[in-house]
Every structure is written in structure tokens, then in C-alpha cells.
Design a protein around this motif. Structure first.
Motif, PDB file in Angstrom:
ATOM      1  N   LEU A 206      -8.771  -2.955  10.284  1.00 56.63           N
ATOM      2  CA  LEU A 206      -8.255  -3.779   9.192  1.00 56.63           C
ATOM      3  C   LEU A 206      -8.164  -2.978   7.898  1.00 56.63           C
ATOM      4  O   LEU A 206      -7.188  -3.103   7.141  1.00 56.63           O
ATOM      5  N   LYS A 207      -9.154  -2.131   7.643  1.00 58.21           N
ATOM      6  CA  LYS A 207      -9.150  -1.312   6.426  1.00 58.21           C
ATOM      7  C   LYS A 207      -7.946  -0.368   6.407  1.00 58.21           C
ATOM      8  O   LYS A 207      -7.310  -0.171   5.373  1.00 58.21           O
ATOM      9  N   THR A 208      -7.648   0.186   7.578  1.00 60.94           N
ATOM     10  CA  THR A 208      -6.504   1.088   7.686  1.00 60.94           C
ATOM     11  C   THR A 208      -5.192   0.343   7.467  1.00 60.94           C
ATOM     12  O   THR A 208      -4.302   0.811   6.747  1.00 60.94           O
ATOM     13  N   ILE A 209      -5.073  -0.817   8.101  1.00 54.47           N
ATOM     14  CA  ILE A 209      -3.843  -1.601   7.986  1.00 54.47           C
ATOM     15  C   ILE A 209      -3.592  -2.028   6.538  1.00 54.47           C
ATOM     16  O   ILE A 209      -2.452  -2.019   6.070  1.00 54.47           O
ATOM     17  N   GLU A 210      -4.654  -2.371   5.819  1.00 51.86           N
ATOM     18  CA  GLU A 210      -4.507  -2.771   4.415  1.00 51.86           C
ATOM     19  C   GLU A 210      -3.860  -1.649   3.603  1.00 51.86           C
ATOM     20  O   GLU A 210      -2.963  -1.889   2.784  1.00 51.86           O
ATOM     21  N   LYS A 211      -4.281  -0.413   3.842  1.00 55.13           N
ATOM     22  CA  LYS A 211      -3.707   0.732   3.125  1.00 55.13           C
ATOM     23  C   LYS A 211      -2.255   0.959   3.530  1.00 55.13           C
ATOM     24  O   LYS A 211      -1.404   1.279   2.694  1.00 55.13           O
ATOM     25  N   LEU A 212      -1.971   0.790   4.822  1.00 57.52           N
ATOM     26  CA  LEU A 212      -0.621   1.038   5.324  1.00 57.52           C
ATOM     27  C   LEU A 212       0.376  -0.014   4.838  1.00 57.52           C
ATOM     28  O   LEU A 212       1.550   0.295   4.643  1.00 57.52           O
ATOM     29  N   VAL A 213      -0.085  -1.237   4.641  1.00 60.36           N
ATOM     30  CA  VAL A 213       0.793  -2.299   4.123  1.00 60.36           C
ATOM     31  C   VAL A 213       1.320  -1.903   2.747  1.00 60.36           C
ATOM     32  O   VAL A 213       2.500  -2.092   2.434  1.00 60.36           O
ATOM     33  N   LYS A 214       0.451  -1.324   1.925  1.00 63.25           N
ATOM     34  CA  LYS A 214       0.843  -0.910   0.575  1.00 63.25           C
ATOM     35  C   LYS A 214       1.889   0.199   0.619  1.00 63.25           C
ATOM     36  O   LYS A 214       2.688   0.347  -0.306  1.00 63.25           O
ATOM     37  N   LYS A 215       1.870   0.974   1.717  1.00 59.14           N
ATOM     38  CA  LYS A 215       2.834   2.072   1.879  1.00 59.14           C
ATOM     39  C   LYS A 215       4.050   1.637   2.705  1.00 59.14           C
ATOM     40  O   LYS A 215       4.891   2.464   3.058  1.00 59.14           O
ATOM     41  N   LYS A 216       4.088   0.341   3.036  1.00 63.99           N
ATOM     42  CA  LYS A 216       5.173  -0.224   3.857  1.00 63.99           C
ATOM     43  C   LYS A 216       5.248   0.426   5.239  1.00 63.99           C
ATOM     44  O   LYS A 216       6.326   0.609   5.809  1.00 63.99           O
ATOM     45  N   GLN A 217       4.062   0.759   5.765  1.00 63.63           N
ATOM     46  CA  GLN A 217       3.968   1.350   7.096  1.00 63.63           C
ATOM     47  C   GLN A 217       3.320   0.396   8.098  1.00 63.63           C
ATOM     48  O   GLN A 217       3.031   0.775   9.241  1.00 63.63           O
ATOM     49  N   ALA A 218       3.081  -0.824   7.663  1.00 65.34           N
ATOM     50  CA  ALA A 218       2.549  -1.880   8.524  1.00 65.34           C
ATOM     51  C   ALA A 218       2.972  -3.211   7.923  1.00 65.34           C
ATOM     52  O   ALA A 218       3.335  -3.292   6.741  1.00 65.34           O
ATOM     53  N   ASN A 219       2.920  -4.251   8.726  1.00 63.81           N
ATOM     54  CA  ASN A 219       3.412  -5.566   8.337  1.00 63.81           C
ATOM     55  C   ASN A 219       2.354  -6.343   7.557  1.00 63.81           C
ATOM     56  O   ASN A 219       1.202  -6.424   7.983  1.00 63.81           O
ATOM     57  N   ALA A 220       2.745  -6.910   6.416  1.00 63.73           N
ATOM     58  CA  ALA A 220       1.810  -7.714   5.613  1.00 63.73           C
ATOM     59  C   ALA A 220       1.312  -8.912   6.413  1.00 63.73           C
ATOM     60  O   ALA A 220       0.163  -9.334   6.280  1.00 63.73           O
ATOM     61  N   ARG A 221       2.187  -9.455   7.253  1.00 65.92           N
ATOM     62  CA  ARG A 221       1.791 -10.579   8.113  1.00 65.92           C
ATOM     63  C   ARG A 221       0.677 -10.140   9.058  1.00 65.92           C
ATOM     64  O   ARG A 221      -0.258 -10.901   9.324  1.00 65.92           O
ATOM     65  N   SER A 222       0.767  -8.916   9.542  1.00 65.87           N
ATOM     66  CA  SER A 222      -0.267  -8.378  10.417  1.00 65.87           C
ATOM     67  C   SER A 222      -1.605  -8.319   9.688  1.00 65.87           C
ATOM     68  O   SER A 222      -2.650  -8.684  10.239  1.00 65.87           O
TER      69      SER A 222
END
Length: 202
Positions: free
Chosen positions: A116-132
Motif C-alpha cells: 500500500l505504501k508503494t502504491i500511494e507513491k506511484l499514484v502521485k506519479k500516475k503509475q498506479a490507479n487512485a481507485r486501487s
């Protein structure tokens, strides 16, 4: 002619280095795992729609749990060897599919929480889905006995979808909007309609 081919090849190589290159082999591996992830769930829904016995459905649910659990070490290995599969690395489709399998990794709560910590960072970089991010945040909180934030994790009461243990319901739509999510009421309505459709023959 040969010189032109070499020059063109160097241009392609430069483009790949500058803009990243999708790891198709990894994307294919993720797609194959996802097919199995979805297949075991489809088997349960089909059985429920066809009025299959509770014993058989329980057996299919057990297979689903075992499948999700078997995927966890593979997901960990993928992250260890490649980093989290970003959109740049595997494409949006495979990236979102990878997340779905993280979401199903309830047998390893620590793994979900760390990811989850990784995904939070990736969302900010538009490399993962905010919905995820919203879904996994809620999933981790519920799994740890804490209130969820975005209302994505559901129970069903009298056939109606309701959010489990929701923090500050009055402001949930404000929190959802910050991630580009629609109103919770719309989400619950769609979930209720799907639930009723799946249980129509029972």
C-alpha cells in the motif's frame, strides 16, 4: 542502406532508454495469473446462479482462497526482481491486474500493508490507479480492524450493499472526490444491482 538501418536502430534504442520499455514477458505472466484469479471467482458466481449446492460452493470458495494464497509468493518475487509493476513497466492493463491480485492477498496482511505504501507513491506519479489505492487502503484497514476511509469494502443487508465500519460517513464523498472517485451512493447502488443479479436464481 545498411548504414540507414543501423541509424534507425540507434534511434529506437535511444527512444526506449528515454521513455522506458514495456516488459511484455512480465506483462504476459501477470495476465496469465490474473486469468486464473478471475476464473476461480467466475466458477463461484456461475455455481451460485445455477443453484448449486452449498457444499459445492463451499468447495469452490476453498479453491479460490487456495489460489489467491498460492499467488502471493509469486507476486512478492515479481516485486523483488522488477520493483512494483508500474504502468511504464507492464502497461496499464497488466498493472491494474497486478493490483487486483494484491487486493486478493488477504492471507498475508503484512504484504498488503507494505505494498500500500508503494502504491500511494506511484499514484502521485500516475503509475498506479487512485481507485486501487482507495480499495487497498480500505481493505488493509478492515483487515486490521480499523474503520475504512473510502467505503469500498461491503456487507449486504437485506440484499442492499452497505459499507463496513466507515469512518466519518458525512465526509466520505469529499475523500472519494480527492481521488477522482464518484459518490459512495452510486457505488453502493451498482454493487447492490450486481449482487441481486448474481443471486436472482437463488
Amino acid at each position: 542502406m545498411r548504414r540507414n538501418i543501423i541509424v534507425f536502430g540507434l534511434i529506437l534504442l535511444s527512444f526506449s532508454v528515454c521513455f522506458g520499455q514495456t516488459n511484455q514477458k512480465l506483462a504476459d505472466e501477470i495476465n496469465k495469473m490474473y486469468e486464473l484469479d478471475q476464473s476461480v471467482q467466475t466458477d463461484i458466481m456461475t455455481a451460485a446462479q445455477n443453484g448449486t449446492s452449498k457444499e459445492k460452493i463451499d468447495e469452490l470458495i476453498k479453491i479460490q482462497h487456495e489460489t489467491f494464497k498460492k499467488h502471493i509468493p509469486i507476486l512478492k518475487k515479481i516485486i523483488a526482481e522488477n520493483g512494483y509493476p508500474t504502468y511504464d513497466l507492464v502497461g496499464k492493463d497488466a498493472g491494474d491486474k497486478f493490483f487486483t491480485m494484491i487486493q486478493h492477498s488477504d492471507a498475508d496482511l503484512k504484504f498488503q500493508k507494505e505494498t500500500l505504501k508503494t502504491i500511494e507513491k506511484l499514484v502521485k506519479k500516475k503509475q498506479a490507479n487512485a481507485r486501487s489505492f482507495a480499495f487497498l487502503t480500505d481493505r488493509v484497514n478492515i483487515n486490521y480492524g480499523k474503520p475504512q476511509i473510502y467505503g469500498s469494502q461491503l456487507d449486504y443487508k437485506d440484499g442492499q450493499a452497505v459499507s463496513k465500519n466507515l469512518k466519518d460517513p458525512k465526509n466520505v464523498n469529499k475523500r472519494r472526490a480527492e481521488l477522482g472517485l464518484g459518490p459512495l451512493e452510486d457505488y453502493l447502488k451498482k454493487a447492490t444491482e450486481f449482487h441481486q443479479k448474481m443471486n436472482k436464481k437463488n
